[in-house]
Write a protein that holds these residues in place. Structure first.
Motif, PDB file in Angstrom:
ATOM      1  N   THR A 134       0.825  -1.208   0.000  1.00 52.98           N
ATOM      2  CA  THR A 134       0.000   0.000   0.000  1.00 52.98           C
ATOM      3  C   THR A 134       0.859   1.258   0.000  1.00 52.98           C
ATOM      4  O   THR A 134       2.036   1.236   0.355  1.00 52.98           O
ATOM      5  CB  THR A 134      -0.923   0.067   1.235  1.00 52.98           C
ATOM      6  OG1 THR A 134      -0.152   0.370   2.410  1.00 52.98           O
ATOM      7  CG2 THR A 134      -1.680  -1.230   1.432  1.00 52.98           C
ATOM      8  N   ALA A 135       0.214   2.353  -0.380  1.00 50.34           N
ATOM      9  CA  ALA A 135       0.761   3.693  -0.168  1.00 50.34           C
ATOM     10  C   ALA A 135      -0.227   4.422   0.736  1.00 50.34           C
ATOM     11  O   ALA A 135      -1.434   4.166   0.699  1.00 50.34           O
ATOM     12  CB  ALA A 135       0.936   4.429  -1.495  1.00 50.34           C
ATOM     13  N   CYS A 143      -3.284   9.759   9.141  1.00 55.82           N
ATOM     14  CA  CYS A 143      -3.335   9.110   7.835  1.00 55.82           C
ATOM     15  C   CYS A 143      -4.666   9.481   7.186  1.00 55.82           C
ATOM     16  O   CYS A 143      -5.738   9.161   7.711  1.00 55.82           O
ATOM     17  CB  CYS A 143      -3.212   7.597   7.976  1.00 55.82           C
ATOM     18  SG  CYS A 143      -3.323   6.715   6.399  1.00 55.82           S
ATOM     19  N   LEU A 144      -4.585  10.164   6.044  1.00 58.74           N
ATOM     20  CA  LEU A 144      -5.799  10.613   5.370  1.00 58.74           C
ATOM     21  C   LEU A 144      -6.431   9.518   4.530  1.00 58.74           C
ATOM     22  O   LEU A 144      -7.651   9.431   4.424  1.00 58.74           O
ATOM     23  CB  LEU A 144      -5.485  11.815   4.481  1.00 58.74           C
ATOM     24  CG  LEU A 144      -4.915  13.051   5.171  1.00 58.74           C
ATOM     25  CD1 LEU A 144      -4.720  14.163   4.152  1.00 58.74           C
ATOM     26  CD2 LEU A 144      -5.836  13.519   6.292  1.00 58.74           C
ATOM     27  N   MET A 145      -5.604   8.718   3.906  1.00 55.82           N
ATOM     28  CA  MET A 145      -6.144   7.655   3.057  1.00 55.82           C
ATOM     29  C   MET A 145      -5.074   6.613   2.789  1.00 55.82           C
ATOM     30  O   MET A 145      -3.876   6.871   2.920  1.00 55.82           O
ATOM     31  CB  MET A 145      -6.662   8.217   1.732  1.00 55.82           C
ATOM     32  CG  MET A 145      -5.611   8.884   0.875  1.00 55.82           C
ATOM     33  SD  MET A 145      -6.286   9.638  -0.621  1.00 55.82           S
ATOM     34  CE  MET A 145      -7.214  11.010   0.090  1.00 55.82           C
ATOM     35  N   THR A 146      -5.530   5.438   2.427  1.00 58.49           N
ATOM     36  CA  THR A 146      -4.650   4.346   2.034  1.00 58.49           C
ATOM     37  C   THR A 146      -4.923   4.007   0.581  1.00 58.49           C
ATOM     38  O   THR A 146      -6.077   3.801   0.190  1.00 58.49           O
ATOM     39  CB  THR A 146      -4.879   3.102   2.913  1.00 58.49           C
ATOM     40  OG1 THR A 146      -4.580   3.436   4.278  1.00 58.49           O
ATOM     41  CG2 THR A 146      -3.988   1.952   2.479  1.00 58.49           C
ATOM     42  N   LEU A 147      -3.882   3.986  -0.231  1.00 57.96           N
ATOM     43  CA  LEU A 147      -4.001   3.702  -1.658  1.00 57.96           C
ATOM     44  C   LEU A 147      -3.737   2.216  -1.870  1.00 57.96           C
ATOM     45  O   LEU A 147      -2.611   1.741  -1.672  1.00 57.96           O
ATOM     46  CB  LEU A 147      -3.002   4.546  -2.452  1.00 57.96           C
ATOM     47  CG  LEU A 147      -3.003   6.052  -2.147  1.00 57.96           C
ATOM     48  CD1 LEU A 147      -1.992   6.778  -3.024  1.00 57.96           C
ATOM     49  CD2 LEU A 147      -4.395   6.645  -2.312  1.00 57.96           C
ATOM     50  N   GLN A 148      -4.754   1.488  -2.250  1.00 61.17           N
ATOM     51  CA  GLN A 148      -4.658   0.044  -2.413  1.00 61.17           C
ATOM     52  C   GLN A 148      -4.932  -0.340  -3.851  1.00 61.17           C
ATOM     53  O   GLN A 148      -5.863   0.169  -4.471  1.00 61.17           O
ATOM     54  CB  GLN A 148      -5.651  -0.667  -1.485  1.00 61.17           C
ATOM     55  CG  GLN A 148      -5.348  -0.455  -0.008  1.00 61.17           C
ATOM     56  CD  GLN A 148      -6.363  -1.137   0.884  1.00 61.17           C
ATOM     57  OE1 GLN A 148      -7.562  -0.948   0.726  1.00 61.17           O
ATOM     58  NE2 GLN A 148      -5.881  -1.928   1.837  1.00 61.17           N
ATOM     59  N   GLY A 149      -4.129  -1.229  -4.374  1.00 57.57           N
ATOM     60  CA  GLY A 149      -4.306  -1.658  -5.753  1.00 57.57           C
ATOM     61  C   GLY A 149      -3.111  -2.398  -6.304  1.00 57.57           C
ATOM     62  O   GLY A 149      -3.238  -3.214  -7.216  1.00 57.57           O
ATOM     63  N   GLN A 163      -1.883  19.496  -8.096  1.00 55.64           N
ATOM     64  CA  GLN A 163      -2.450  19.135  -6.799  1.00 55.64           C
ATOM     65  C   GLN A 163      -3.394  17.933  -6.916  1.00 55.64           C
ATOM     66  O   GLN A 163      -4.246  17.879  -7.789  1.00 55.64           O
ATOM     67  CB  GLN A 163      -3.195  20.324  -6.206  1.00 55.64           C
ATOM     68  CG  GLN A 163      -3.599  20.120  -4.760  1.00 55.64           C
ATOM     69  CD  GLN A 163      -4.173  21.401  -4.158  1.00 55.64           C
ATOM     70  OE1 GLN A 163      -4.072  22.459  -4.750  1.00 55.64           O
ATOM     71  NE2 GLN A 163      -4.762  21.267  -2.990  1.00 55.64           N
ATOM     72  N   GLY A 164      -3.206  16.997  -6.017  1.00 52.98           N
ATOM     73  CA  GLY A 164      -4.089  15.839  -5.961  1.00 52.98           C
ATOM     74  C   GLY A 164      -3.617  14.651  -6.753  1.00 52.98           C
ATOM     75  O   GLY A 164      -4.181  13.565  -6.636  1.00 52.98           O
ATOM     76  N   LEU A 165      -2.574  14.806  -7.583  1.00 51.60           N
ATOM     77  CA  LEU A 165      -2.064  13.691  -8.374  1.00 51.60           C
ATOM     78  C   LEU A 165      -0.846  13.066  -7.697  1.00 51.60           C
ATOM     79  O   LEU A 165       0.064  13.778  -7.268  1.00 51.60           O
ATOM     80  CB  LEU A 165      -1.686  14.145  -9.782  1.00 51.60           C
ATOM     81  CG  LEU A 165      -2.834  14.544 -10.711  1.00 51.60           C
ATOM     82  CD1 LEU A 165      -2.291  14.904 -12.086  1.00 51.60           C
ATOM     83  CD2 LEU A 165      -3.877  13.436 -10.819  1.00 51.60           C
ATOM     84  N   MET A 166      -0.866  11.759  -7.608  1.00 54.23           N
ATOM     85  CA  MET A 166       0.227  11.030  -6.968  1.00 54.23           C
ATOM     86  C   MET A 166       0.562   9.809  -7.805  1.00 54.23           C
ATOM     87  O   MET A 166      -0.301   9.248  -8.480  1.00 54.23           O
ATOM     88  CB  MET A 166      -0.170  10.601  -5.559  1.00 54.23           C
ATOM     89  CG  MET A 166      -0.535  11.761  -4.648  1.00 54.23           C
ATOM     90  SD  MET A 166      -1.035  11.190  -3.003  1.00 54.23           S
ATOM     91  CE  MET A 166      -1.324  12.773  -2.187  1.00 54.23           C
ATOM     92  N   LEU A 167       1.821   9.383  -7.725  1.00 55.46           N
ATOM     93  CA  LEU A 167       2.284   8.202  -8.439  1.00 55.46           C
ATOM     94  C   LEU A 167       2.834   7.178  -7.451  1.00 55.46           C
ATOM     95  O   LEU A 167       3.410   7.542  -6.422  1.00 55.46           O
ATOM     96  CB  LEU A 167       3.389   8.556  -9.430  1.00 55.46           C
ATOM     97  CG  LEU A 167       3.021   9.383 -10.661  1.00 55.46           C
ATOM     98  CD1 LEU A 167       4.289   9.843 -11.371  1.00 55.46           C
ATOM     99  CD2 LEU A 167       2.131   8.601 -11.605  1.00 55.46           C
ATOM    100  N   SER A 168       2.682   5.919  -7.802  1.00 53.90           N
ATOM    101  CA  SER A 168       3.307   4.844  -7.019  1.00 53.90           C
ATOM    102  C   SER A 168       3.870   3.812  -7.983  1.00 53.90           C
ATOM    103  O   SER A 168       3.238   3.463  -8.978  1.00 53.90           O
ATOM    104  CB  SER A 168       2.291   4.191  -6.076  1.00 53.90           C
ATOM    105  OG  SER A 168       1.195   3.653  -6.794  1.00 53.90           O
ATOM    106  N   ALA A 180      -7.316  11.789  -5.644  1.00 56.66           N
ATOM    107  CA  ALA A 180      -8.316  11.729  -4.570  1.00 56.66           C
ATOM    108  C   ALA A 180      -8.463  10.310  -4.022  1.00 56.66           C
ATOM    109  O   ALA A 180      -9.561   9.866  -3.685  1.00 56.66           O
ATOM    110  CB  ALA A 180      -9.665  12.251  -5.055  1.00 56.66           C
ATOM    111  N   GLY A 181      -7.339   9.599  -3.980  1.00 49.71           N
ATOM    112  CA  GLY A 181      -7.367   8.267  -3.384  1.00 49.71           C
ATOM    113  C   GLY A 181      -7.809   7.162  -4.304  1.00 49.71           C
ATOM    114  O   GLY A 181      -7.844   6.000  -3.900  1.00 49.71           O
ATOM    115  N   ARG A 182      -8.140   7.480  -5.542  1.00 43.57           N
ATOM    116  CA  ARG A 182      -8.569   6.461  -6.487  1.00 43.57           C
ATOM    117  C   ARG A 182      -7.542   6.315  -7.601  1.00 43.57           C
ATOM    118  O   ARG A 182      -6.929   7.289  -8.036  1.00 43.57           O
ATOM    119  CB  ARG A 182      -9.925   6.817  -7.102  1.00 43.57           C
ATOM    120  CG  ARG A 182     -11.063   6.800  -6.093  1.00 43.57           C
ATOM    121  CD  ARG A 182     -12.398   6.891  -6.794  1.00 43.57           C
ATOM    122  NE  ARG A 182     -12.491   8.072  -7.659  1.00 43.57           N
ATOM    123  CZ  ARG A 182     -13.543   8.328  -8.431  1.00 43.57           C
ATOM    124  NH1 ARG A 182     -14.562   7.483  -8.457  1.00 43.57           N
ATOM    125  NH2 ARG A 182     -13.567   9.430  -9.177  1.00 43.57           N
TER     126      ARG A 182
END
Length: 762
Positions: A134-135, A143-149, A163-168, A180-182
């Protein structure tokens, strides 16, 4: 950054006692940077005002209990005008530091495994990635959110300028874009683990991978360029302010400078793994490596190191195996080539006068072996009294190399030392499956025989043993159906008889006479508010007889169960015989339902977890673990333990460092029983990840071969039929952690089971 100048050494200094795993340019002071290391520390370095080439340690931060893996800088704000430093580590936590205190300002907890990557964004946001697949997004201490996938460890994260865009980036070979967590998009193209990410501009980013390639991506999804020059894993990237030129580091011992899409300069290092890099505001490059040394490179003539230091850097030697000889080479960055300087094979004699010095110790041999096609080789110190397979395993693990080289390295050692090996390890004299003749609490390492009670110094009561404390003859191995350490045919087995194991393993042996005798003895001296009257003692006696013979038609009464539960709260120094009754009783369907169901189940779990405290008494720790194992015999117990899995396995994992083989066997059995219940449940990846983590980390410290065997069966059961679990195990490096057990021949089931587990990971 000029288009024609080249980088040369500015400074080289021993910064840490172990690998430097992460670097980040600090917000202030000007020209400063932060390094983190496996030595569990983070350090802030500033330019030395009196010597332009050098750096001085300004601040040391310590808050982790294990390796520190990554670091990022939180930008200055009104509250913290110099910014903050965030570090992540193998203890699963993130520590946030100010620039003036050694202890963390606060810690962030929530990941279930190593935190291996961090990125900071606007407004103090932190994005973390972990081996738990996870991220997580953090703001302040929440912890605001957990990124699962992702289906495997998250090795790289990046907060994009928009703003709001993240990479993993993950060991599952993919990169995901989150908003936004999705998950909005998945980028595919890399052929192995994604290890690093770097921003180019608002629309583009770089990625690097274990496949030895760097890719340039549009945020919209297109891969617009692939860069090939590295010959092994690429670990880190950093981009120059112009947004075009960048640097990369990797397992091929190099830093590469990229200009206009081409590799313009390659700097080679006297260390195997070049883990990390960052770029200072003045354009200088900072590099951290597996030798614990930080090296800074510059284009500026004013900051270049002295001629003596430059020569010393060039004179670092390498040993390369050529055919049947081992030769010494040194790299010349001026000539851009390796130059042979002589043969350094090591001693062919066992006499001390011919022994070779390596890292301050004498060895019979100091070999070199080339495990990277076309790349420099690495040193293997070896004494003729060493086990070549263990030496090979340690060498691969130290250098973070694939276990696929185990046979190659071990055979190289054997061939070049005339095949000298050690004799087989001593066999165990007892059958650990039956629980008999195995455990004397408090006697770790010896000192007490079976004739003395380790708690009182008298009597013969030994929790969990049979009637005489002797090893039973013909004890059945629940995995093989034969004797626990018998059947030499196991080494030749062609079918998997070990896993998946879904039946569960219980601790069932008992000597009721001894248990009751100790119970009455301790009751006579128990505090008044805990002492049992004759009626209560009679209840426990009847209950013990009944639950020992599960074929009895008689059912335990509510009164008997209530007395047992009340007595389980005796003081910790006298409760152990009651816990022995409890671990037998929870196997009975009625007791299992009463004590494990409803609110009573949570109370039972809390009681046992309290007794399993690392500071607790070994007998109580062992019996609490055995009681949890036996809870799996009933549906209520299974439901309870699956619901409490995180807390139970986390506390159990803490006991792996307790030096007690019986506790280790119980711990291994608990993990095995969990693995059995999770078998076939592909959706339970978080639970399986915890089983993999607990089992693999326990195998690093457990010595008892029976505990090792059960942990291997647990791993095999977790992996069986689950491609996601296998990917996760690969990303966690499970193969390298267990590979040395593949050569264990006594008992043969350990080596055979290990090889079968490794086959699952191929």
């Amino acid at each position: 950054m000029s288009g024609s100048s080249f980088y040369r050494l500015r400074s080289s200094f021993s910064a840490h006692d172990m690998d430097v795993r992460g670097l980040a340019t600090a917000a202030c002071p000007d020209g400063a940077f932060v390094s983190v290391s496996r030595d569990r520390s983070a350090r802030l370095w500033v330019p030395n005002p009196s010597e332009i080439q050098s750096f001085t340690e300004m601040h040391c931060m310590k808050g982790h209990s294990n390796f520190v893996s990554c670091v990022c800088i939180i930008a200055p704000n009104e509250t913290y005008p110099r910014g903050l430093i965030a570090t992540g580590g193998h203890d699963n936590i993130i520590c946030v530091f100010t620039l003036d205190k050694a202890d963390p300002l606060f810690t962030l907890k929530g990941h279930k495994n190593t935190v291996c990557t961090l990125s900071a964004g606007k407004f103090g946001t932190i994005l973390s990635g972990s081996w738990d697949t996870t991220a997580k997004v953090w703001l302040g201490e929440k912890c605001l959110m957990t990124l699962q996938g992702h289906m495997a460890a998250v090795w790289a994260v990046l907060i994009l300028p928009e703003q709001g865009l993240m990479l993993s980036g993950s060991a599952d070979k993919t990169i995901k874009l989150w908003k936004a967590g999705r998950c909005e998009k998945t980028y595919t193209g890399h052929e192995d683990c994604v290890r690093g990410l770097a921003v180019i501009n608002d629309l583009e980013f770089f990625s690097c991978s274990n496949d030895a390639s760097i890719r340039r991506w549009m945020v919209t999804g297109e891969c617009v360029q692939v860069y090939n020059s590295h010959t092994n894993y690429i670990y880190s990237l950093a981009v120059f302010p112009n947004g075009e030129d960048f640097i990369s580091t990797g397992e091929d011992r190099t830093l590469r400078v990229w200009r206009k899409g081409e590799c313009a300069q390659t700097l080679r290092f006297p260390a195997q793994s070049i883990w990390c890099c960052c770029i200072l505001p003045n354009g200088d490059i900072v590099v951290g490596a597996s030798d614990g040394i930080i090296r800074v490179f510059t284009e500026s003539e004013d900051r270049v190191a002295s001629a003596q230091d430059l020569q010393a850097f060039e004179d670092e030697t390498r040993l390369i195996k050529e055919g049947s000889n081992v030769e010494a080479y040194q790299w010349s960055s001026n000539d851009g080539s390796w130059m042979k300087i002589g043969d350094v094979v090591g001693s062919s004699s066992q006499q001390s006068s011919n022994r070779v010095m390596y890292e301050g110790k004498e060895y019979d041999f100091v070999f070199s072996i080339d495990v990277n096609e076309g790349g420099p080789s690495m040193k293997i110190p070896y004494n003729v009294t060493d086990d070549p397979w263990l030496t090979a395993h340690n060498f691969l693990q130290k250098n973070d190399l694939s276990p696929m080289f185990l046979d190659q390295v071990a055979n190289f050692i054997i061939e070049n030392t005339k095949g000298h090996t050690l004799g087989p390890a001593p066999t165990s004299a007892a059958d650990p499956f039956t629980g008999a003749g195995r455990y004397i609490p408090g006697s770790v390492g010896g000192g007490q025989g079976f004739g003395a009670d380790p708690f009182t110094g008298a009597g013969r009561y030994i929790p969990g043993t049979g009637s005489t404390g002797a090893v039973p003859s013909g004890g059945a191995d629940p995995f093989t159906g034969g004797g626990a350490y018998s059947s030499s045919s196991l080494a030749k087995a062609t079918t998997n008889i070990f896993f998946p194991n879904t039946d569960g393993v219980m601790f069932e042996q008992a000597n009721t006479t001894q248990i009751l005798g100790k119970l009455r003895e301790l009751n006579s001296s128990a505090p008044a508010d805990h002492k049992l009257n004759d009626a209560a003692l009679n209840c426990l006696e009847k209950l013990l007889v009944l639950v020992t013979d599960l074929k009895s038609q008689q059912q335990p009464t509510a009164e008997q169960i209530n007395v047992l539960w009340k007595t389980c709260h005796w003081p910790e120094d006298i409760v152990f015989p009651v816990l022995d009754i409890l671990r037998l009783a929870v196997r009975h369907p009625e007791v299992n339902a009463q004590l494990c169901g409803g609110t009573e189940g949570a109370s039972l779990c809390n009681l046992l977890l309290g007794l399993m405290s690392p500071e607790g008494r070994p007998a109580n720790q062992m019996l609490a673990l055995r009681s949890l194992c036996n809870c799996f015999s009933g549906s209520h117990g299974r439901a309870l333990l699956l619901g409490q899995r995180d807390a139970v396995l986390s506390r159990a994992a803490d006991l792996r460092s307790v030096c007690n083989k019986n506790i280790h066997v119980a711990l291994a059995t608990l993990v095995l029983n969990y693995a059995g219940r999770l078998y076939g449940q592909a959706a339970e990846i978080e639970a399986k990840a915890q089983c993999l983590s607990v089992a693999s980390t326990a195998l690093e410290v457990v010595q008892d071969r029976e505990a090792v065997f059960r942990l291997l069966v647990a791993l095999g059961t977790t992996l069986s039929g689950d491609s996601t679990a296998k990917d996760l195990a690969r990303s966690l490096g499970v193969s390298s952690q267990i590979s040395h057990y593949a050569r264990v021949g006594d008992p043969p089931k350990v080596g055979e089971c290990c090889r079968l587990v490794m086959d699952e990971l191929q």
